[in-house]
Design a protein around this motif. Structure first.
Motif, PDB file in Angstrom:
ATOM      1  N   LEU A 177     -45.379  12.931 -24.461  1.00 49.67           N
ATOM      2  CA  LEU A 177     -44.132  12.255 -24.130  1.00 49.67           C
ATOM      3  C   LEU A 177     -44.012  12.053 -22.623  1.00 49.67           C
ATOM      4  O   LEU A 177     -44.430  12.907 -21.846  1.00 49.67           O
ATOM      5  CB  LEU A 177     -42.928  13.059 -24.626  1.00 49.67           C
ATOM      6  CG  LEU A 177     -42.505  12.839 -26.096  1.00 49.67           C
ATOM      7  CD1 LEU A 177     -43.603  13.302 -27.043  1.00 49.67           C
ATOM      8  CD2 LEU A 177     -41.203  13.577 -26.389  1.00 49.67           C
ATOM      9  N   ASP A 178     -43.412  10.919 -22.227  1.00 48.69           N
ATOM     10  CA  ASP A 178     -43.170  10.670 -20.808  1.00 48.69           C
ATOM     11  C   ASP A 178     -41.787  11.205 -20.416  1.00 48.69           C
ATOM     12  O   ASP A 178     -41.049  11.754 -21.251  1.00 48.69           O
ATOM     13  CB  ASP A 178     -43.304   9.188 -20.473  1.00 48.69           C
ATOM     14  CG  ASP A 178     -42.327   8.312 -21.254  1.00 48.69           C
ATOM     15  OD1 ASP A 178     -41.345   8.831 -21.820  1.00 48.69           O
ATOM     16  OD2 ASP A 178     -42.546   7.085 -21.296  1.00 48.69           O
ATOM     17  N   THR A 179     -41.415  11.053 -19.149  1.00 45.59           N
ATOM     18  CA  THR A 179     -40.162  11.626 -18.647  1.00 45.59           C
ATOM     19  C   THR A 179     -38.956  11.096 -19.411  1.00 45.59           C
ATOM     20  O   THR A 179     -38.043  11.858 -19.770  1.00 45.59           O
ATOM     21  CB  THR A 179     -40.004  11.310 -17.147  1.00 45.59           C
ATOM     22  OG1 THR A 179     -41.114  11.876 -16.436  1.00 45.59           O
ATOM     23  CG2 THR A 179     -38.714  11.922 -16.601  1.00 45.59           C
ATOM     24  N   ARG A 180     -38.922   9.799 -19.658  1.00 45.93           N
ATOM     25  CA  ARG A 180     -37.767   9.215 -20.361  1.00 45.93           C
ATOM     26  C   ARG A 180     -37.615   9.791 -21.755  1.00 45.93           C
ATOM     27  O   ARG A 180     -36.511  10.187 -22.160  1.00 45.93           O
ATOM     28  CB  ARG A 180     -37.917   7.694 -20.430  1.00 45.93           C
ATOM     29  CG  ARG A 180     -36.746   7.000 -21.133  1.00 45.93           C
ATOM     30  CD  ARG A 180     -36.974   5.497 -21.226  1.00 45.93           C
ATOM     31  NE  ARG A 180     -38.162   5.184 -22.002  1.00 45.93           N
ATOM     32  CZ  ARG A 180     -38.202   5.185 -23.338  1.00 45.93           C
ATOM     33  NH1 ARG A 180     -37.108   5.484 -24.039  1.00 45.93           N
ATOM     34  NH2 ARG A 180     -39.318   4.878 -23.973  1.00 45.93           N
ATOM     35  N   ARG A 181     -38.705   9.864 -22.501  1.00 45.38           N
ATOM     36  CA  ARG A 181     -38.633  10.377 -23.872  1.00 45.38           C
ATOM     37  C   ARG A 181     -38.311  11.867 -23.898  1.00 45.38           C
ATOM     38  O   ARG A 181     -37.633  12.343 -24.803  1.00 45.38           O
ATOM     39  CB  ARG A 181     -39.949  10.088 -24.602  1.00 45.38           C
ATOM     40  CG  ARG A 181     -40.200   8.605 -24.838  1.00 45.38           C
ATOM     41  CD  ARG A 181     -41.519   8.372 -25.520  1.00 45.38           C
ATOM     42  NE  ARG A 181     -41.540   8.971 -26.845  1.00 45.38           N
ATOM     43  CZ  ARG A 181     -42.660   9.216 -27.538  1.00 45.38           C
ATOM     44  NH1 ARG A 181     -43.843   8.916 -27.006  1.00 45.38           N
ATOM     45  NH2 ARG A 181     -42.604   9.743 -28.731  1.00 45.38           N
ATOM     46  N   ILE A 182     -38.805  12.606 -22.897  1.00 44.72           N
ATOM     47  CA  ILE A 182     -38.457  14.032 -22.821  1.00 44.72           C
ATOM     48  C   ILE A 182     -36.964  14.200 -22.569  1.00 44.72           C
ATOM     49  O   ILE A 182     -36.298  15.046 -23.186  1.00 44.72           O
ATOM     50  CB  ILE A 182     -39.267  14.733 -21.708  1.00 44.72           C
ATOM     51  CG1 ILE A 182     -40.750  14.788 -22.090  1.00 44.72           C
ATOM     52  CG2 ILE A 182     -38.745  16.152 -21.457  1.00 44.72           C
ATOM     53  CD1 ILE A 182     -41.645  15.267 -20.965  1.00 44.72           C
ATOM     54  N   SER A 183     -36.412  13.385 -21.669  1.00 43.29           N
ATOM     55  CA  SER A 183     -34.982  13.482 -21.370  1.00 43.29           C
ATOM     56  C   SER A 183     -34.146  13.166 -22.605  1.00 43.29           C
ATOM     57  O   SER A 183     -33.121  13.804 -22.852  1.00 43.29           O
ATOM     58  CB  SER A 183     -34.621  12.547 -20.217  1.00 43.29           C
ATOM     59  OG  SER A 183     -34.716  11.184 -20.610  1.00 43.29           O
ATOM     60  N   GLU A 184     -34.584  12.199 -23.410  1.00 39.41           N
ATOM     61  CA  GLU A 184     -33.871  11.863 -24.643  1.00 39.41           C
ATOM     62  C   GLU A 184     -33.982  12.986 -25.659  1.00 39.41           C
ATOM     63  O   GLU A 184     -33.007  13.330 -26.337  1.00 39.41           O
ATOM     64  CB  GLU A 184     -34.432  10.565 -25.228  1.00 39.41           C
ATOM     65  CG  GLU A 184     -34.165   9.334 -24.364  1.00 39.41           C
ATOM     66  CD  GLU A 184     -34.893   8.107 -24.877  1.00 39.41           C
ATOM     67  OE1 GLU A 184     -35.721   8.251 -25.814  1.00 39.41           O
ATOM     68  OE2 GLU A 184     -34.656   7.006 -24.342  1.00 39.41           O
ATOM     69  N   LYS A 185     -35.164  13.576 -25.758  1.00 37.98           N
ATOM     70  CA  LYS A 185     -35.402  14.624 -26.744  1.00 37.98           C
ATOM     71  C   LYS A 185     -34.577  15.872 -26.441  1.00 37.98           C
ATOM     72  O   LYS A 185     -34.042  16.518 -27.351  1.00 37.98           O
ATOM     73  CB  LYS A 185     -36.896  14.969 -26.740  1.00 37.98           C
ATOM     74  CG  LYS A 185     -37.347  15.847 -27.893  1.00 37.98           C
ATOM     75  CD  LYS A 185     -37.739  15.027 -29.087  1.00 37.98           C
ATOM     76  CE  LYS A 185     -38.410  15.867 -30.153  1.00 37.98           C
ATOM     77  NZ  LYS A 185     -38.706  15.097 -31.359  1.00 37.98           N
ATOM     78  N   GLU A 190     -33.144  12.193 -16.688  1.00 43.21           N
ATOM     79  CA  GLU A 190     -34.517  12.106 -16.200  1.00 43.21           C
ATOM     80  C   GLU A 190     -34.667  12.879 -14.892  1.00 43.21           C
ATOM     81  O   GLU A 190     -35.711  13.484 -14.629  1.00 43.21           O
ATOM     82  CB  GLU A 190     -34.926  10.642 -16.009  1.00 43.21           C
ATOM     83  CG  GLU A 190     -35.063   9.887 -17.324  1.00 43.21           C
ATOM     84  CD  GLU A 190     -35.657   8.502 -17.141  1.00 43.21           C
ATOM     85  OE1 GLU A 190     -36.511   8.330 -16.240  1.00 43.21           O
ATOM     86  OE2 GLU A 190     -35.260   7.581 -17.889  1.00 43.21           O
TER      87      GLU A 190
END
Length: 222
Positions: A177-185, A190
């Motif tokens: 996962l990239d930063t954006r997807r980690i922040s959503e998860k 971010e």
């Protein structure tokens, strides 16, 4: 050197078909090698004792680091990495992942690749001569850094351990996962994700995300 007479099961992990075809071409005529196909959407078959995963990469980045982490999670296979190049931070990350066999792609002739597969299957360490000094130098620098950190580490934060949210972030990075997807998860901003990564890499003196994931994997956090 003793000759390996048992058959060796080989799985090939490559991001592109040409790289995979090159490894297959070098190994398919070896009488002691059985190349096992990886079936999309299925788990890899159980690995026998003499089993080697050959993985080809250009260099260690987010996707290739996550793929390498996935290959190593099984634990039964020994990994032979065929790499185009490894910079200093990437080299240390690869060693911390648990890889002990590396062949430069431009040196991976049929004879050399087969020999590396045999030695890897026996549990031996295979490294190009130019990498040995670099590995030793990296390990010595890491030990000196850890010694200094143990003496002057900031109060209140774990010197070498990981906080739960740091572990969660690194686990998701290892999954690709990239930063954006980690922040959503994780329902973080971010900026928060980036601050978590910056804080742990500064505290533990890690070079990049791949190095951080390798550290967490080595220490049993993920």
């Amino acid at each position: 050197m003793p000759v390996l007479t048992d058959r060796i099961t080989v799985t090939i992990h490559a991001a592109d078909p040409l790289s995979r075809a090159g490894v297959v071409r070098h190994l398919q005529h070896q009488p002691t090698v059985d190349i096992v196909p990886l079936l999309p959407g299925r788990d890899a078959p159980p690995a026998p004792a003499a089993s080697v995963a050959v993985m080809t990469i250009d260099r260690i980045d987010g996707p290739s680091g996550a793929a390498l982490c996935e290959v190593l999670r099984g634990g039964a296979q020994r990994v032979l990495l065929v790499a185009r190049e490894l910079r200093e931070p990437e080299l240390l990350a690869v060693v911390e992942y648990g890889v002990r066999s590396i062949v430069w792609r431009h040196q991976a002739t049929e004879e050399r690749l087969f020999e590396a597969v045999q030695r890897t299957a026996r549990g031996e360490c295979v490294l190009p001569p130019d990498l040995v000094d670099r590995v030793l130098g990296q390990v010595n620098r890491l030990r000196r850094s850890e010694t200094a950190a143990a003496r002057t580490g900031p109060g209140g934060a774990p010197r070498f351990g990981l906080a739960p949210r740091e572990t969660e972030v690194l686990r998701l990075i290892a999954e690709g996962l990239d930063t954006r997807r980690i922040s959503e998860k994780l329902a973080y901003s971010e900026r928060t994700v980036k601050n978590i990564l910056h804080g742990l890499m500064t505290r533990l003196q890690l070079n990049n995300r791949a190095h951080a994931v390798a550290h967490a994997l080595r220490e049993g956090y993920i």
